[in-house]
Design a protein around this motif. Structure first.
Motif, mmCIF file in Angstrom:
data_model
loop_
_atom_site.group_PDB
_atom_site.id
_atom_site.type_symbol
_atom_site.label_atom_id
_atom_site.label_comp_id
_atom_site.label_asym_id
_atom_site.label_seq_id
_atom_site.Cartn_x
_atom_site.Cartn_y
_atom_site.Cartn_z
ATOM 1 N N THR A 1 0.851 -1.185 0.000
ATOM 2 C CA THR A 1 0.000 0.000 0.000
ATOM 3 C C THR A 1 0.889 1.238 0.000
ATOM 4 N N SER B 1 -9.541 -2.775 -4.658
ATOM 5 C CA SER B 1 -10.650 -1.834 -4.428
ATOM 6 C C SER B 1 -11.532 -1.687 -5.659
ATOM 7 N N THR B 2 -10.949 -1.789 -6.840
ATOM 8 C CA THR B 2 -11.712 -1.606 -8.078
ATOM 9 C C THR B 2 -11.662 -2.831 -8.988
ATOM 10 N N GLU C 1 -7.018 5.379 -5.759
ATOM 11 C CA GLU C 1 -7.326 3.967 -5.534
ATOM 12 C C GLU C 1 -6.366 3.292 -4.563
ATOM 13 N N SER D 1 -9.180 1.995 6.412
ATOM 14 C CA SER D 1 -9.700 2.514 5.149
ATOM 15 C C SER D 1 -11.109 2.007 4.881
ATOM 16 N N SER E 1 -12.312 1.461 1.935
ATOM 17 C CA SER E 1 -12.176 0.435 0.902
ATOM 18 C C SER E 1 -10.730 -0.054 0.914
ATOM 19 N N CYS E 2 -10.499 -1.198 0.313
ATOM 20 C CA CYS E 2 -9.146 -1.767 0.295
ATOM 21 C C CYS E 2 -8.240 -0.902 -0.564
ATOM 22 N N LYS E 3 -7.232 -0.297 0.042
ATOM 23 C CA LYS E 3 -6.307 0.571 -0.689
ATOM 24 C C LYS E 3 -4.997 -0.167 -0.982
ATOM 25 N N GLU F 1 -7.285 -5.555 3.135
ATOM 26 C CA GLU F 1 -7.764 -4.392 3.869
ATOM 27 C C GLU F 1 -6.567 -3.583 4.387
#
Length: 205
Positions: free
Chosen positions: A33, A65-66, A88, A97, A99-101, A201
């Motif tokens: 990350t 995340s996407t 993202e 976070s 969302s999962c970054k 996560e």
């Protein structure tokens, strides 16, 4: 000379197999990350990937995340640069976070991965460690930079570190050496607190 602020990146795993061969920074699976860069010029973080095998490597980069997926070919003797979308993957605030970054990198042969997040006066970089070389205890060296950056919209620059889950059901226990705030809760120096993370996560302190 412009000041340079370095962020510590902590990649956390719940399990570690000590029976494996000697540990190094080469691997075929990475989960990482990017801690927050307090400058807001919208520069994107980048991966720099090298392959020590003459045959080269086919590398898959996935943003959980996407579910964005990109495949790149890494040639022996060259460094391949991959730019990531900042929104993202960049951690924000002192919290888990929403969302999962995270960034998931896999390869058909061993590779070496570096992360770079460079702004005008804030350059962060790290050597990523493969998931088979991770452990369960980490120390983060931190300092606070006291300087006013009104043009960027913030004052004193805090230390920060990020954590990404490598296994589902991971419990991360953090013992701060100085007072901090996490997820709106204040913690005194030495006051441990725990956060649950599943695979991919992320959190930042």
């Amino acid at each position: 000379m412009a000041p340079v602020f370095l962020s510590a990146v902590l990649v956390f795993t719940a399990l570690f197999d000590s029976s494996q061969a000697a540990l190094d920074n080469k691997g075929t699976d990475f989960i990482l990350t990017f801690p927050e860069n307090l400058q807001r010029r919208q520069t994107n973080p980048k991966l720099f990937i090298a392959c020590p095998h003459p045959s080269g490597a086919t590398v898959e980069i996935t943003l959980p995340s996407t579910r964005h997926n990109e495949r790149v070919r890494v040639t022996y003797g060259q460094v391949t640069k991959v730019e990531l979308e900042r929104l993202e993957v960049e951690l924000r605030g002192s919290k888990k976070s929403d969302s999962c970054k995270s960034v998931h990198i896999t390869s058909d042969v061993e590779i070496v991965v570096y992360g770079v997040f460079a702004e005008g006066a804030s350059s962060d970089a790290y050597l990523a460690l493969p998931t088979d070389g991770l452990g369960t205890e980490y120390f983060v060296s931190c300092t606070s930079v006291v300087r006013n950056f009104n043009s960027e919209g913030f004052g004193d620059v805090p230390s920060e570190f990020g954590i990404v889950g490598v296994h589902d059901g991971t419990t991360v226990t953090i013992v701060p050496s100085q007072a901090l705030t996490f997820d709106g809760q204040n913690y005194a120096a030495g006051q441990a607190f725990s956060v649950g993370l599943h695979r991919f996560e992320t959190l930042q302190v």
